[in-house]
Design a protein around this motif. Structure first.
Motif, PDB file in Angstrom:
ATOM      1  N   TYR A  35     -41.078 -76.323  77.318  1.00  0.00           N
ATOM      2  CA  TYR A  35     -40.649 -75.048  77.874  1.00  0.00           C
ATOM      3  C   TYR A  35     -40.211 -75.246  79.318  1.00  0.00           C
ATOM      4  O   TYR A  35     -40.678 -76.140  80.013  1.00  0.00           O
ATOM      5  N   ILE A  95     -49.722 -78.147  69.334  1.00  0.00           N
ATOM      6  CA  ILE A  95     -50.498 -77.341  68.389  1.00  0.00           C
ATOM      7  C   ILE A  95     -50.609 -78.095  67.074  1.00  0.00           C
ATOM      8  O   ILE A  95     -49.746 -78.902  66.727  1.00  0.00           O
ATOM      9  N   GLY A  97     -50.093 -77.478  63.327  1.00  0.00           N
ATOM     10  CA  GLY A  97     -49.288 -76.508  62.606  1.00  0.00           C
ATOM     11  C   GLY A  97     -50.132 -75.465  61.899  1.00  0.00           C
ATOM     12  O   GLY A  97     -51.053 -75.806  61.161  1.00  0.00           O
ATOM     13  N   GLY A  98     -49.821 -74.183  62.167  1.00  0.00           N
ATOM     14  CA  GLY A  98     -50.527 -73.089  61.527  1.00  0.00           C
ATOM     15  C   GLY A  98     -51.829 -72.713  62.177  1.00  0.00           C
ATOM     16  O   GLY A  98     -52.461 -71.730  61.791  1.00  0.00           O
ATOM     17  N   ALA A  99     -52.241 -73.447  63.208  1.00  0.00           N
ATOM     18  CA  ALA A  99     -53.548 -73.191  63.815  1.00  0.00           C
ATOM     19  C   ALA A  99     -53.552 -71.995  64.746  1.00  0.00           C
ATOM     20  O   ALA A  99     -54.608 -71.494  65.082  1.00  0.00           O
ATOM     21  N   ASN A 100     -52.384 -71.568  65.219  1.00  0.00           N
ATOM     22  CA  ASN A 100     -52.283 -70.348  66.021  1.00  0.00           C
ATOM     23  C   ASN A 100     -52.789 -70.452  67.443  1.00  0.00           C
ATOM     24  O   ASN A 100     -52.873 -69.444  68.116  1.00  0.00           O
TER      25      ASN A 100
ATOM     26  N   SER B  32     -49.130 -62.882  64.045  1.00  0.00           N
ATOM     27  CA  SER B  32     -50.303 -62.937  64.919  1.00  0.00           C
ATOM     28  C   SER B  32     -49.838 -62.624  66.337  1.00  0.00           C
ATOM     29  O   SER B  32     -48.722 -62.963  66.725  1.00  0.00           O
ATOM     30  N   PHE B  34     -50.842 -62.463  70.634  1.00  0.00           N
ATOM     31  CA  PHE B  34     -51.607 -63.213  71.627  1.00  0.00           C
ATOM     32  C   PHE B  34     -51.376 -62.649  73.029  1.00  0.00           C
ATOM     33  O   PHE B  34     -50.317 -62.098  73.324  1.00  0.00           O
ATOM     34  N   LEU B  46     -54.704 -69.572  76.504  1.00  0.00           N
ATOM     35  CA  LEU B  46     -54.954 -68.457  75.604  1.00  0.00           C
ATOM     36  C   LEU B  46     -56.062 -67.575  76.160  1.00  0.00           C
ATOM     37  O   LEU B  46     -57.138 -68.054  76.506  1.00  0.00           O
ATOM     38  N   LYS B  49     -56.540 -63.206  71.077  1.00  0.00           N
ATOM     39  CA  LYS B  49     -55.569 -63.103  69.992  1.00  0.00           C
ATOM     40  C   LYS B  49     -56.083 -62.155  68.916  1.00  0.00           C
ATOM     41  O   LYS B  49     -57.285 -61.844  68.844  1.00  0.00           O
ATOM     42  N   THR B  51     -55.051 -61.438  64.614  1.00  0.00           N
ATOM     43  CA  THR B  51     -54.229 -61.977  63.538  1.00  0.00           C
ATOM     44  C   THR B  51     -53.832 -60.953  62.489  1.00  0.00           C
ATOM     45  O   THR B  51     -52.985 -61.253  61.636  1.00  0.00           O
ATOM     46  N   THR B  95     -45.710 -68.179  62.044  1.00  0.00           N
ATOM     47  CA  THR B  95     -46.066 -69.364  61.282  1.00  0.00           C
ATOM     48  C   THR B  95     -47.115 -70.216  61.971  1.00  0.00           C
ATOM     49  O   THR B  95     -47.614 -71.153  61.391  1.00  0.00           O
ATOM     50  N   GLY B  96     -47.417 -69.905  63.208  1.00  0.00           N
ATOM     51  CA  GLY B  96     -48.348 -70.737  63.967  1.00  0.00           C
ATOM     52  C   GLY B  96     -47.681 -71.943  64.578  1.00  0.00           C
ATOM     53  O   GLY B  96     -48.333 -72.740  65.226  1.00  0.00           O
ATOM     54  N   PHE B  99     -43.463 -69.678  68.580  1.00  0.00           N
ATOM     55  CA  PHE B  99     -44.024 -68.607  69.396  1.00  0.00           C
ATOM     56  C   PHE B  99     -42.919 -67.919  70.178  1.00  0.00           C
ATOM     57  O   PHE B  99     -42.008 -68.564  70.684  1.00  0.00           O
TER      58      PHE B  99
END
Lengths: 113, 111
Positions: A35, A95, A97-100, B32, B34, B46, B49, B51, B95-96, B99
Motif C-alpha cells: 500500500y 494475511i 487467506g480468509g483469516a480476516n 466483514s 473492520f 486492527l 471487527k 463478521t 473474501t478475507g 480489503f
C-alpha cells in the motif's frame, strides 16, 4: 512472531535514483499487499501477491514501479527512476487467506528530493 | 463495486468526551467490517471487527455494530483519552484477502 518487517524505515533520495523497499511477511501468511499512503490520496493498494504470485497490480501507478516476491518470506517494491511525487509512506501487509485479520508493517517513509 | 465512506476529519475532542466516527459501506452480500487504528509513526493495527449483521465488535472501550439495514459500522467510545489520538480507518472485506479502506479520520484528543 516479529510481525511484518519493513526496511528501510526512512529513505531520502534524489530524483532519478532507484529506490528499493523490502518486506518480510509473517511466516505462514500466503497473501502479501503493498500500500501507499499520502495525505492527498489516503491509503492506496498498489499490488498484492498470493503464494508469491502477483494477483492484481492494477494499482501500480506506472511502469516506474515494480514489485517482486521471489519467495514466501521476502518481497520488494522498486521505483526506478524515482520522482518527488513518489514521496509517501509505503506499507506492506500480510494475511492468511480468509483469516480476516490483515497485519501491517510499520511502513517505509520515502522522501524524493 | 465495494467501497467504504467515512466521515471527514479532522476531529478534535476534549478528554472524556464521547466519540462517534461514522462509516457506511457499499457492498454485495455480507462482508466483514473492520476498524483499524494508526498511531503516529506506526502502521495500521486492527482495532475491532464484526463478521455478520448485528454483531458488535469491541476493544479498548471502542465499539461498533454491524447494521445491515443502514449499511453502517459507526465507531463509538464513551470517554476518549489523549492516548486515543490517532487516525481511524473503516474497512470491509468479502473474501478475507481483499480489503477496501476508507480515507481515514484523524482524531486529536486534548487534555
Amino acid at each position: 512472531d516479529a510481525g511484518v518487517i519493513q526496511s528501510p524505515r526512512h529513505e531520502v533520495t534524489e530524483m532519478g535514483q532507484e529506490v528499493t523497499l523490502r518486506c518480510k511477511p509473517i511466516s505462514g501468511h500466503d497473501y502479501l499487499f503493498w500500500y501507499r499512503q499520502t495525505m492527498m490520496r489516503g491509503l492506496e493498494l498498489l499490488i498484492y501477491f498470493n503464494n508469491n504470485v502477483p494477483i492484481d497490480d492494477s494499482g501500480m501507478p506506472e511502469d516506474r514501479f515494480s514489485a517482486k516476491m521471489p519467495n514466501a518470506s521476502f518481497s520488494t517494491l522498486k521505483i526506478q527512476p524515482s520522482e518527488p511525487r513518489d514521496s509517501a509512506v509505503y506499507f506492506c501487509a500480510s494475511i492468511i487467506g480468509g483469516a480476516n485479520v490483515l497485519t501491517f508493517g510499520a511502513g517505509s517513509r520515502l522522501t524524493v528530493l | 463495486g465495494d467501497s467504504v465512506t467515512q466521515m471527514e476529519g479532522p476531529v478534535t475532542l476534549s478528554e472524556e468526551a464521547f466519540l462517534t466516527i461514522n462509516c457506511t459501506y457499499t457492498a454485495t452480500g455480507y462482508p466483514s467490517l473492520f476498524w483499524y487504528v494508526q498511531y503516529p509513526g506506526e502502521g495500521l493495527q486492527l482495532l475491532l471487527k464484526a463478521t455478520k449483521a448485528d454483531d458488535k465488535g469491541s476493544n479498548k472501550g471502542f465499539e461498533a455494530t454491524y447494521r445491515k439495514e443502514t449499511t453502517s459500522f459507526h465507531l463509538e467510545k464513551g470517554s476518549v483519552q489523549v492516548s486515543d489520538s490517532a487516525v481511524y480507518f473503516c474497512a470491509l472485506s468479502h473474501t478475507g484477502n481483499q480489503f477496501y479502506f476508507g480515507t481515514g479520520t484523524s482524531l486529536t484528543v486534548i487534555p
